[in-house]
Design a protein around this motif. Structure first.
Motif, PDB file in Angstrom:
ATOM      1  N   ASP A 412      53.100 105.919  -4.108  1.00 41.47           N
ATOM      2  CA  ASP A 412      53.658 104.346  -4.038  1.00 41.47           C
ATOM      3  C   ASP A 412      53.019 103.879  -5.579  1.00 41.47           C
ATOM      4  N   LEU A 413      51.845 104.474  -5.884  1.00 45.33           N
ATOM      5  CA  LEU A 413      51.173 104.147  -7.182  1.00 45.33           C
ATOM      6  C   LEU A 413      51.762 104.731  -8.330  1.00 45.33           C
ATOM      7  N   ALA A 414      52.025 106.075  -8.120  1.00 46.66           N
ATOM      8  CA  ALA A 414      52.688 106.945  -9.088  1.00 46.66           C
ATOM      9  C   ALA A 414      53.876 106.383  -9.638  1.00 46.66           C
ATOM     10  N   GLY A 415      54.749 105.749  -9.056  1.00 49.01           N
ATOM     11  CA  GLY A 415      55.882 105.477  -9.067  1.00 49.01           C
ATOM     12  C   GLY A 415      55.911 103.920 -10.125  1.00 49.01           C
ATOM     13  N   ARG A 416      54.769 103.521 -10.628  1.00 52.54           N
ATOM     14  CA  ARG A 416      54.398 102.446 -11.231  1.00 52.54           C
ATOM     15  C   ARG A 416      53.900 102.901 -12.557  1.00 52.54           C
ATOM     16  N   VAL A 417      53.517 104.059 -12.870  1.00 50.28           N
ATOM     17  CA  VAL A 417      53.110 104.606 -14.280  1.00 50.28           C
ATOM     18  C   VAL A 417      53.632 105.709 -14.509  1.00 50.28           C
ATOM     19  N   ARG A 418      53.708 106.069 -15.842  1.00 49.60           N
ATOM     20  CA  ARG A 418      54.019 107.608 -16.628  1.00 49.60           C
ATOM     21  C   ARG A 418      52.863 108.142 -17.069  1.00 49.60           C
ATOM     22  N   SER A 419      52.549 109.064 -16.201  1.00 56.44           N
ATOM     23  CA  SER A 419      51.265 110.021 -16.533  1.00 56.44           C
ATOM     24  C   SER A 419      51.066 111.292 -15.988  1.00 56.44           C
ATOM     25  N   ARG A 420      50.994 112.094 -16.933  1.00 53.21           N
ATOM     26  CA  ARG A 420      51.220 113.492 -16.560  1.00 53.21           C
ATOM     27  C   ARG A 420      49.685 113.887 -15.796  1.00 53.21           C
ATOM     28  N   ARG A 421      48.591 113.139 -15.828  1.00 48.29           N
ATOM     29  CA  ARG A 421      47.611 113.555 -15.050  1.00 48.29           C
ATOM     30  C   ARG A 421      47.686 112.901 -13.605  1.00 48.29           C
ATOM     31  N   VAL A 422      48.440 111.776 -13.615  1.00 56.21           N
ATOM     32  CA  VAL A 422      48.717 111.371 -12.176  1.00 56.21           C
ATOM     33  C   VAL A 422      49.711 112.239 -11.416  1.00 56.21           C
ATOM     34  N   THR A 423      50.631 112.683 -12.157  1.00 53.02           N
ATOM     35  CA  THR A 423      51.373 114.030 -11.606  1.00 53.02           C
ATOM     36  C   THR A 423      50.710 115.306 -10.990  1.00 53.02           C
ATOM     37  N   ASP A 424      49.669 115.505 -12.041  1.00 51.69           N
ATOM     38  CA  ASP A 424      48.921 116.920 -11.603  1.00 51.69           C
ATOM     39  C   ASP A 424      47.871 116.681 -10.587  1.00 51.69           C
ATOM     40  N   ARG A 425      47.687 115.444 -10.537  1.00 51.85           N
ATOM     41  CA  ARG A 425      46.596 115.107  -9.289  1.00 51.85           C
ATOM     42  C   ARG A 425      47.552 115.139  -8.099  1.00 51.85           C
ATOM     43  N   ILE A 426      48.562 114.588  -7.767  1.00 49.10           N
ATOM     44  CA  ILE A 426      49.820 114.801  -6.810  1.00 49.10           C
ATOM     45  C   ILE A 426      50.067 116.265  -6.454  1.00 49.10           C
ATOM     46  N   THR A 427      50.344 116.919  -7.581  1.00 43.82           N
ATOM     47  CA  THR A 427      50.557 118.214  -7.317  1.00 43.82           C
ATOM     48  C   THR A 427      49.177 119.079  -6.790  1.00 43.82           C
ATOM     49  N   ASP A 428      48.261 118.858  -7.250  1.00 42.28           N
ATOM     50  CA  ASP A 428      46.870 119.483  -6.807  1.00 42.28           C
ATOM     51  C   ASP A 428      46.970 119.154  -5.095  1.00 42.28           C
ATOM     52  N   LEU A 429      47.111 118.040  -4.636  1.00 40.03           N
ATOM     53  CA  LEU A 429      47.036 117.362  -3.329  1.00 40.03           C
ATOM     54  C   LEU A 429      48.176 118.173  -2.631  1.00 40.03           C
ATOM     55  N   ALA A 430      49.557 118.111  -3.045  1.00 34.05           N
ATOM     56  CA  ALA A 430      50.403 118.789  -2.600  1.00 34.05           C
ATOM     57  C   ALA A 430      50.097 120.282  -2.457  1.00 34.05           C
ATOM     58  N   GLN A 431      49.597 120.958  -3.166  1.00 35.97           N
ATOM     59  CA  GLN A 431      49.346 122.516  -2.848  1.00 35.97           C
ATOM     60  C   GLN A 431      48.050 122.665  -1.775  1.00 35.97           C
ATOM     61  N   ARG A 432      47.140 121.506  -1.759  1.00 32.84           N
ATOM     62  CA  ARG A 432      46.131 121.581  -0.725  1.00 32.84           C
ATOM     63  C   ARG A 432      46.649 121.403   0.646  1.00 32.84           C
ATOM     64  N   LEU A 433      47.708 120.354   0.742  1.00 36.11           N
ATOM     65  CA  LEU A 433      48.338 120.258   1.884  1.00 36.11           C
ATOM     66  C   LEU A 433      49.302 121.224   2.418  1.00 36.11           C
ATOM     67  N   ALA A 434      49.621 121.969   1.599  1.00 35.58           N
ATOM     68  CA  ALA A 434      50.742 122.900   1.968  1.00 35.58           C
ATOM     69  C   ALA A 434      50.364 123.645   3.101  1.00 35.58           C
ATOM     70  N   ALA A 435      49.101 124.031   3.576  1.00 35.74           N
ATOM     71  CA  ALA A 435      48.461 124.797   4.623  1.00 35.74           C
ATOM     72  C   ALA A 435      48.686 124.073   5.707  1.00 35.74           C
ATOM     73  N   TYR A 436      48.984 122.749   5.662  1.00 34.34           N
ATOM     74  CA  TYR A 436      49.020 121.911   6.960  1.00 34.34           C
ATOM     75  C   TYR A 436      50.449 121.575   7.405  1.00 34.34           C
ATOM     76  N   ARG A 437      51.467 122.217   7.068  1.00 30.02           N
ATOM     77  CA  ARG A 437      52.727 121.781   7.351  1.00 30.02           C
ATOM     78  C   ARG A 437      52.956 122.019   8.596  1.00 30.02           C
ATOM     79  N   GLY A 438      53.757 120.972   9.285  1.00 31.70           N
ATOM     80  CA  GLY A 438      54.005 120.632  10.592  1.00 31.70           C
ATOM     81  C   GLY A 438      53.426 119.574  11.268  1.00 31.70           C
ATOM     82  N   ASN A 439      52.323 118.960  10.371  1.00 32.33           N
ATOM     83  CA  ASN A 439      51.972 117.645  10.578  1.00 32.33           C
ATOM     84  C   ASN A 439      52.936 116.796  10.176  1.00 32.33           C
ATOM     85  N   PRO A 440      53.265 115.696  10.915  1.00 36.14           N
ATOM     86  CA  PRO A 440      54.602 114.830  10.452  1.00 36.14           C
ATOM     87  C   PRO A 440      53.984 114.183   9.140  1.00 36.14           C
ATOM     88  N   VAL A 441      52.637 113.469   9.153  1.00 36.98           N
ATOM     89  CA  VAL A 441      52.335 112.751   8.115  1.00 36.98           C
ATOM     90  C   VAL A 441      52.447 113.623   6.700  1.00 36.98           C
TER      91      VAL A 441
END
Length: 459
Positions: A412-441
């Motif tokens: 929600d916050l990332a949609g308000r800024v134009r920042s590669r650092r924010v994009t990278d933080r979200i990318t890092d989080l997505a990679q960490r959470l990929a192991a937990y696919r199947g959880n609806p959230v």
């Protein structure tokens, strides 16, 4: 996600020639034309993709490309129209910590001018590690500039300098609210139009040093915006020139701050040795000369550098010093350019360092403080939210559902800024959470995160 086009010159002429959606056909024509030059070329659609994203084919291929387009369009197309030469022309600009102040004025003005004229190729400008090390050394050990006065065009006064500082605060606020990608070009255009004539104007030594201090802060702002959006070569050049201007201004605290920013960039680029050296130089340069809030910032930079160097003891010691300095900070005499640094920024650094050192439970103790931010700190809130989520996604006691919920907040916050650092933080989080696919959230977060995932993630 596909990389964005950076060579807009080539894109424009390919569109004109009808090759925008026919890259394979264009590559075949280049290969055929190359035979007339005795070249055995094997280009394909992927080659054109990378040319559009900043790569330059070896000589004489640019000339071959120009010939293909000339024949297609029925008009002369020069190599200089293809966008390949610009990055090379900019490669050395701004990397030198000049001895002479006139060279510094000229270099800074050239950087702003190129930002305005050639902003589409700045992401292709190379980062040169040796130049950063040399600038840090020169800032510490070069002699003081004996005279900062100048005789030129318009007369510059301290009132003019005060106006620059007021504008700098506005750009700082815009950067924090919207990210470096939204207003960097606007800031550079303003510097080119309004500030360049002042640098080449007439002023006394006293006014000159104040002018250089203000311009150092503005140039440092361009540098940080460039770093924030991933244009690291361009950021490096502005950091170096900001450091040189700070030297001329006797602006020791700000010079140390710039060294800390250069260390932070080295952390991002995964250069631990360089990051540690720059951070130590920043702390040494600021000690006894910088405000306590600035010293807190310098120690946080040092902690980050030690963390990626896997030096837990030094990292912990630096965090302790940063916490002590933050506790002693009074906002009454804090430099305006350092006003962004708060206990929340210290907490964000502590979380990242402790996470990377495997101490996730300890890292989460800082979470509430890391989100205790003012309304205007949108980018920092996005960075910290994604960072805290990454801690919840890490280790044997991970809480992936909580991480996913925080991930939605970060998006929600990332949609308000134009920042590669924010994009990278979200990318890092997505990679960490990929192991937990199947959880609806988690699955919901991963679906939303697709639009933000960057090709080269950093933590």
């Amino acid at each position: 996600m596909a990389k964005a086009v950076t060579n807009h010159h080539l894109q424009a002429v390919l569109t004109e020639a009808g090759y925008a959606q026919a890259r394979a056909a264009f590559a075949r024509q280049v290969n055929l034309r190359g035979q007339a030059h005795g070249l055995a070329l094997r280009y394909d659609a992927a080659s054109v993709y990378w040319w559009l994203r900043g790569r330059r084919p070896d000589d004489p291929v640019p000339q071959v490309i120009a010939e293909v387009l000339t024949r297609r369009l029925g008009r002369p197309v020069g190599v200089d129209e293809l966008g390949f030469t610009t990055g090379g022309q900019l490669a050395g600009l701004g990397l030198t910590f000049a001895t002479d102040l006139e060279d510094t004025r000229t270099t800074v003005a050239d950087l702003w001018r190129q930002e305005v004229a050639r902003h589409d190729v700045l992401s292709t400008v190379p980062f040169v590690a040796a130049a950063t090390a040399d600038a840090g050394w020169r800032w510490h050990f070069d002699p003081r500039d004996p005279d900062a006065s100048h005789r030129g065009g318009r007369r510059v006064t301290l009132s003019d300098v005060d106006a620059l500082r007021a504008c700098q605060q506005q750009f700082l606020d815009l950067d924090r609210r919207h990210g470096g990608g939204r207003f960097r070009a606007f800031l550079a255009e303003w510097l080119h139009r309004e500030v360049e004539p002042m640098l080449h104007g007439s002023y006394t030594d006293k006014v000159g040093r104040q002018l250089f201090a203000a311009v150092a802060e503005l140039t440092g702002q361009v540098a940080f915006m460039s770093y924030d959006i991933g244009d690291h070569g361009w950021a490096q050049r502005h950091f170096i020139q900001s450091l040189r201007l700070a030297k001329a201004a006797d602006h020791a605290g700000f010079g140390a701050h710039i060294l800390a920013n250069m260390s932070t960039q080295a952390v991002y680029l995964q250069q631990p040795g360089e990051a540690v050296r720059l951070a130590r130089a920043a702390v040494d340069g600021g000690r006894g000369r910088a405000h306590t809030s600035v010293m807190a910032r310098l120690h946080t930079a040092e902690a980050c550098a030690h963390a990626i160097a896997d030096d837990a003891r030094s990292c912990t010691a630096a965090l302790r010093l940063a916490e002590d300095a933050t506790g002693k900070t009074s906002g009454t005499d804090q430099p305006a350019w350092a006003g962004y640094f708060t206990p929340a920024h210290l907490a964000g650094t502590a979380i990242r360092c402790l996470r990377d050192l495997g101490r996730t439970a300890e890292a989460l103790r800082w979470a509430d403080q890391a989100l205790d931010l003012g309304e205007g700190s949108v980018r920092t809130r996005a960075l910290h939210t994604a960072l805290i989520a990454s801690v919840y996604a890490t280790g044997s006691a991970a809480e992936p559902e909580h991480a996913g919920q925080l991930g939605h907040d970060a998006l929600d916050l990332a949609g308000r800024v134009r920042s590669r650092r924010v994009t990278d933080r979200i990318t890092d989080l997505a990679q960490r959470l990929a192991a937990y696919r199947g959880n609806p959230v988690v699955d919901g977060f991963l679906r939303r995160a697709r639009d933000y995932v960057s090709p080269a993630p950093r933590g």
